[in-house]
Every structure is written in C-alpha cells, then in structure tokens.
Write an enzyme that holds these catalytic residues in place. Structure first.
Site, PDB file in Angstrom:
ATOM      1  N   ALA A  41      55.121  24.241  17.878  1.00 48.31           N
ATOM      2  CA  ALA A  41      55.039  23.446  19.101  1.00 48.31           C
ATOM      3  C   ALA A  41      54.846  21.985  18.728  1.00 48.31           C
ATOM      4  O   ALA A  41      54.607  21.655  17.568  1.00 48.31           O
ATOM      5  CB  ALA A  41      53.871  23.936  19.942  1.00 48.31           C
ATOM      6  N   GLY A  57      55.697  28.694  17.810  1.00 46.58           N
ATOM      7  CA  GLY A  57      56.721  28.674  18.850  1.00 46.58           C
ATOM      8  C   GLY A  57      58.127  28.768  18.265  1.00 46.58           C
ATOM      9  O   GLY A  57      59.046  29.305  18.902  1.00 46.58           O
ATOM     10  N   GLU A  88      58.683  32.380  17.762  1.00 47.69           N
ATOM     11  CA  GLU A  88      58.811  33.017  19.087  1.00 47.69           C
ATOM     12  C   GLU A  88      60.211  32.760  19.664  1.00 47.69           C
ATOM     13  O   GLU A  88      60.801  33.629  20.313  1.00 47.69           O
ATOM     14  CB  GLU A  88      57.724  32.503  20.032  1.00 47.69           C
ATOM     15  CG  GLU A  88      56.338  33.041  19.672  1.00 47.69           C
ATOM     16  CD  GLU A  88      55.230  32.492  20.558  1.00 47.69           C
ATOM     17  OE1 GLU A  88      54.576  33.286  21.236  1.00 47.69           O
ATOM     18  OE2 GLU A  88      55.044  31.263  20.563  1.00 47.69           O
ATOM     19  N   GLU A 127      49.089  30.519  14.996  1.00 51.67           N
ATOM     20  CA  GLU A 127      48.292  29.921  16.084  1.00 51.67           C
ATOM     21  C   GLU A 127      46.794  30.177  15.944  1.00 51.67           C
ATOM     22  O   GLU A 127      45.969  29.349  16.325  1.00 51.67           O
ATOM     23  CB  GLU A 127      48.755  30.465  17.442  1.00 51.67           C
ATOM     24  CG  GLU A 127      50.091  29.949  17.909  1.00 51.67           C
ATOM     25  CD  GLU A 127      51.280  30.736  17.361  1.00 51.67           C
ATOM     26  OE1 GLU A 127      52.388  30.516  17.844  1.00 51.67           O
ATOM     27  OE2 GLU A 127      51.094  31.564  16.443  1.00 51.67           O
TER      28      GLU A 127
END
Length: 701
Positions: free
Chosen positions: A62, A101, A104, A124
């Site tokens: 992210a 992310g 993901e 994370e």
C-alpha cells in the site's frame, strides 16, 4: 489512463503496466489506473490480460503516505473485485516483491506467475495490521488454513519456489519477463472453461477444527506475546471458514479499520519510520562520501569480538581477529566455529554458506596484521589503561585514513581518541551482545570525529544489517545511561517492598522481553559487583540501589551460572523459581538501611521503571546526546527488549501524554524525596508551552 498505469495490446493479449517508482505502491492513481484498464480490456477483443510492473519490483504494498486518511475510491477491495470478476483471464506477472496489497492484487487475478528471484508475502502484521483487501479470505481458500495462518501471522516473505510448492502461485518462469509471462498467459487461454476464482473455493470444514484454532491462538499468545493483530488475523480466517466470501470480506474490512486505528499499529508504524530515520545524520556535510571498508580488524576474540566478527563475515566483509596469545585466539576461533555449527543445525544456513562465512575470519597475534585494514574495532577489557595501550599501538601500525573504533560501553571516547595522533579518525561502535544477533549499533561521535567517519559508520551499520543510532559522548551513551535509571528502580522497588517476581512480572506483562532481575541473573550478578569495586562510595551512589545485589554475590549467588541469584534455577532445565532465602536477604538489607517495607501495585512498579527511562531520555535530548526522540526509541527496541508494539520509551511518553508524565514525576519526587525524579527541564518546558515531542523534534532538526 493515468500516467502511473498504461494499457496496450500485444497480439491477443491486453497488457496493463504499472509504473509508480520506487516500489509501485498502490496509491490512489495506481488503483484508479488498474480499475480503468481492467474495464477497457472487457470491451476489446483481447483474450487474456497480463498485469506487469516497471522498475525493480511488482507492487510491494500500500502507499504508506495514505495511512490514516480517508480512502479515495476505487479502494483496493473494489479494484480486486473488478479483476476477479473479469470475463477474461487476468494473469499477474511477478518480479521483485509482491507484498501486502500487492500480493492481494495478485490473489484476485486468475493466475499468478513469477520469476525465480521473486518473493511474495503479507507482512501487514509487522505494522500491527492485517491484510485488508481479501488476503485473510483468499489465502486460506487457496492453500488451506494452517499455512495461511503461518504466513499471515509471521508476515514472512516467501520465495517463488516455495510459493509454487505451497500453491500460492501457478508457475515459476524460466525465461525473462515480459516474454515468459506472455507465453504463460497464452497457455491460460482455454476457450469455454470457467476461470479459476479463489473466492469460489470452499475450505473443507473438517480441515481445521475449533480445537485447532484454540491451540493456534495459544501458540500465538506465547510467540507474539501481547500483540493484538495476530489474533485478529485468526478471527478473520475463522470467518473465512464459516461464512460466505462477501460476508468474510466485510468482516475483514471492519477488523482492518479497527487495527489501523489501534494504539499498537500507531506504535509499530512509528517504529517502521524511526528505524529508517535513525541512520540519517542531520548536521553532516552533505558533500562527504563514506570511506571504503574492504577489510576489518577486531581486537579481542572474546564473546563480543567473535560476535562482531560474525556480523561482518555474515555481510561478506573479511575480518582479522587479533588476540594477545595463541591460546586466547584459538578459544575465540573455536567459539565462532561453534556458533556457525549451531546455525547450521537449526537449518538457518547450509554447511557451504557457514564454511564460506567462517573462511572470511582469520586470526593473528601480531598487531602488524592490522597494517592494511580499513577499520579496526577494539573489544577488549573495560579499563582506560588497557584502552590506552591498544590505541597507542593502533596509532603506530594502522595505515593513514584507517578508522579506529572502540566498542566501549561506558568509557569516555574523547579521552581514548586523545591517545592517538589522529583523533578525527576515532569513533565509538558500540555493539550489543550477542553481536551477530542484536540489531542495535550505537555510533558514538567524539568532539573531533570527522564527518566522513560518521558517514562511513552509518553506511557500514546498514551494510551489516544493524540499525545504527548516533550518540554523543556521555557516561553510558544513550542505552546504558538510561538503563542505569531503570536498574536502580528495580533495586529500590525491591528493598522498599516488592518481591523479585512481582517486579519482573509487572514488566513482562507490559511486554518487556525479560524482567530486570531475571536479566541480572542471566548476565551474572558478579559483573556489576566487579564494576562497583572499582568505584568510590560517592560514585556508587545510593547504597540501597546495590546492597541486595552485593549481598547475593557475597553469598556466592551469581545468577544462572551458579544455579542461584535473585531466583533458584533447576540445574537441568534452567527453570526459575522464587527462593525464600532471597526474601530474607532483602528484609535484612531493608532493616540495615532503615527502610520500612510496604506493598506495591503493579502500576506503581511500572511507572517507576518506565518513567525513570523516559525522564532520562528527555535529559539525553536536551543535552543533544541523541539526535531525535525516535532514535532513543530505536535504541530501546533494538537493544533492550522494549516491546515494539509500545513504540519505545519516548513514544510511550508522548502517547500517554506529556502532562500526565510530568505530573506523575512530580508526585514521585514528592513521595520519595529523591532528586532524580525532578522532571527534566525539556519536559517541563514542553508541558508549560503546550508543545508535543513531535513539535520539538521538527524545530530542532
């Protein structure tokens, strides 16, 4: 299309290219670009879509600068849903790192391929968060519950080959990107067959029972003591098993938001930035470049010298280990060999790797062997006379421009530098034991240390995988100077009425790796005792702060090595138990010093230890010994077992509220009558002016 994401056609393939250097973070512009490109691909006659990244890596996570701000749509979950719903196969082509992310995003694609050097992971948890864009729902559906839990609660990076074996990716590519990815994508175009969507996978209900979940939670309570995010990840995976995919995503998102707003995540994000800030020295001449360090000499082949040698060898830097006599040298080299042997047995290194590292360390008993080294680190006995002999000799044999460093914990490095004709080349490099494991390196700058020497020390710290923190010269530098205050409080709380177990438990419950008295037993109580023998009564300070330790040593209770210290130790298992004999010693010393013992609450014990650290931290800042508050946090997190999810002593103080800290210090001063509880003048100034530590740090740097 935004500048950050492009879409173009190569024959029957649609190619989405992300270009947001340095790590292709998922900023709003990148999310928007992917979302639009996926939509565009639905409307053309492409047969499959490949997502690629420019630069050195796939999406590595992210955009941290967006943390804590309202999310602009499309959010990552919306982007992922669009990819997964594509009517054409979407293929993620991974190089570098696909993390957080970024992974993901790859999990929402129908197929994943990677170059052999790539890594994937969901780290994370290390920031007190959990995967918030489908990770906790897709990974267990893809590889099963246990491997998914292991991956997400550890946050570890997984190599491409291992990821293939686990089923996280579908192919490791033999040839370079992008051609190999295009070839793989063409293999994925199978007319008329349904696309593999992870959301459609069912987790077999009997694959992980509620007992299995309970056992896993208990294991995490021990291994990730005090941390909230790992348990939240387990909550999400339980929901992935029990509920439909969409409900799982909603649950995961609510948990993610809760974690993102938590104190623990604020602390861990602070740590993340603090460690990256620490190596930067604000007042260095920007034009200087570090000196080249190709070979290092280390004087003293004891535990510390050997550990430092391993730290350099592990980074591929050749070392010459110097010891006065052959016997001492053989002992030191044998210790290094034994340590490497243990690493191999634990499976952390192959035999070949260990041998290659060990081969970088050679030994000598002759100072001439150091004539051509670029840096020498002295790790000998803590006595100024011994240091004088060593540094005078180094001054004679070392080449011009060689850096002369001392690993002293307490001694005045300005005085050590004065033993040489080149004080500008002298610096403190204070490693922490075991030096091949502990991440902290205090870099101590003398009044005369040259800028390029400091630049070299900071760069070298990073090269050997340490976190270097700059300190000025004072007794004990940053860490040990603060530790003295903390250790004193353990002794005073004990003589005033708390028992060793209560003191240690209050601090381990807070999250410390060990309590102060258990640490004393581990290190050996004779070390402090010997150090005190060399001091005058005046230098020793308040007798109540060492009389119990002295009494135990004089009874032959030196800690773990003699089977008894503040605790009794089982000779086989090292398990510790409380010992009534210690209570008798404490009570006798209290009577002797006129102390009336009373009961303590855990909160009181905690305050006395933590605020002793905090108050000294403020003094260190006001004297300019540390560059910034976050550097003090890094010292305590990387060198002294302070819990990372509490952010460090100064972060703790800021989070608790400086006014509250100030008022508590005044109350302790009034209650004990001790001058050391007087609030540091910097703290007082900040409270009276209504300023925060961050305000102060920004104006001083």
């Amino acid at each position: 299309m935004s500048m950050l994401v492009s879409y173009h056609r190569i024959d029957e393939l649609g190619v989405i290219t992300i270009n947001n250097p340095p790590v292709n973070a998922l900023s709003h512009g990148v999310r928007q670009g992917i979302f639009e490109a996926v939509a565009q691909a639905q409307d053309d006659d492409s047969k499959a879509v490949v997502i690629l990244c420019e630069g050195r890596t796939f999406v590595a996570g992210a955009d941290i600068s967006e943390f804590g701000k309202p999310i602009q749509e499309p959010s990552l979950p919306q982007v992922n849903a669009a990819i997964e719903s594509s009517a054409k196969p979407v293929i993620a082509a991974i190089h570098g790192n696909a993390l957080g992310g970024g992974f993901e995003l790859a999990l929402s694609c129908h197929y994943r391929c990677a170059v052999p050097s790539a890594f994937v992971g969901l780290p994370e948890v290390t920031l007190g968060l959990l995967p918030g864009a489908g990770g906790t729902q897709r990974v267990p559906r893809l590889i099963g519950v246990k491997p998914a839990l292991d991956m997400m609660t550890s946050g570890q990076k997984i190599s491409a080959d291992t990821a293939l074996t686990m089923g996280l990716i579908d192919r490791v590519l033999d040839d370079p990107l992008p051609e190999a990815a295009f070839a793989f994508a063409r293999d994925c175009i199978v007319e008329g067959s349904p696309l593999p969507r992870i959301r459609d996978n069912q987790i077999p209900p009997d694959s992980f029972s509620s007992e299995d979940f309970a056992a896993y939670r208990n294991m995490l309570k021990k291994r990730k003591r005090g941390q909230e995010a790992p348990q939240s990840i387990v909550d999400c995976v339980e929901v992935a098993m029990a509920k439909p995919f969409e409900e799982g995503l909603t649950f995961e998102r609510s948990r993610f938001v809760e974690r993102a707003q938590s104190g623990q995540s604020a602390a861990l994000r602070h740590v993340f930035f603090a460690e990256r800030q620490a190596p930067k020295v604000s007042d260095l001449d920007k034009t200087v470049s570090p000196r080249a360090i190709q070979r290092v000499g280390i004087i003293g082949a004891g535990t510390m010298g050997g550990g430092i040698a391993m730290a350099f060898a592990n980074a591929g830097v050749p070392v010459t280990l110097l010891e006065l006599n052959q016997e001492g040298l053989d002992r030191g080299m044998a210790l290094v060999a034994r340590n490497y042997g243990m690493t191999v047995r634990k499976g952390k290194l192959s035999q070949q790797e260990a041998e290659a590292r060990q081969a970088l360390i050679d030994g000598s008993t002759d100072y001439q062997a150091l004539a051509s080294v670029d840096l020498v680190i002295e790790a000998v006995f803590e006595s100024m006379d011994v240091k004088k002999q060593v540094f005078s000799r180094l001054d004679e044999v070392c080449k011009p421009g060689a850096i002369l460093a001392s690993n002293t914990s307490y001694l005045d490095i300005n005085e050590i530098a004065a033993f040489t004709s080149r004080p500008q080349d002298v610096v403190g490099l204070h490693f922490f034991s075991p030096a091949n494991v502990m991440r902290l390196l205090e870099v101590v700058r003398t009044d005369q240390t040259a800028d390029d020497v400091i630049a070299t020390a900071m760069a070298l710290g990073k090269r050997i995988s340490k976190v270097p923190v700059l300190s000025g010269v004072c007794y004990g530098f940053i860490g040990n100077r603060m530790l003295r205050q903390y250790a004193r409080e353990a002794q005073l709380c004990m003589i005033e009425g708390a028992e060793p177990e209560q003191i240690d438990r209050a601090l381990t419950d807070f999250g410390m790796a060990m309590g102060p008295l258990a640490v004393g037993d581990l290190a050996g109580l004779d070390i402090g005792y010997k150090a005190r023998q060399a001091l005058t009564d005046d230098q020793k300070g308040d007798p109540r702060s060492y009389c119990i330790a002295d009494a135990l040593v004089e009874m032959g209770r030196l800690g773990q090595k003699t089977g008894a210290g503040y605790y009794k130790y089982d000779p086989e298992t090292r398990a510790r138990t409380s010992d009534p004999a210690v209570l008798e010693v404490i009570e006798a010393q209290a009577r002797k010093h006129g102390v009336v013992r009373r009961s303590f609450t855990d909160g009181e014990i905690l305050d006395r230890h933590l605020l002793a650290l905090v108050n000294e931290g403020f003094r260190i800042l006001e004297e300019g010994i540390a560059q910034r508050p976050s550097d003090i946090d890094v010292v305590y997190l990387c060198g002294y077992g302070f819990p990372s999810y509490r952010g460090g002593p100064m972060f703790y103080a800021a989070h608790r509220g400086l006014r509250d800290v100030y008022e508590r210090l005044l109350a302790l001063q009034k209650q004990t009558g001790e001058a050391h509880w007087a609030p540091a003048s910097l703290l007082e100034t900040l409270v009276l002016n209504g300023q925060s530590l961050d305000d102060w740090a920004q104006t001083t740097n």
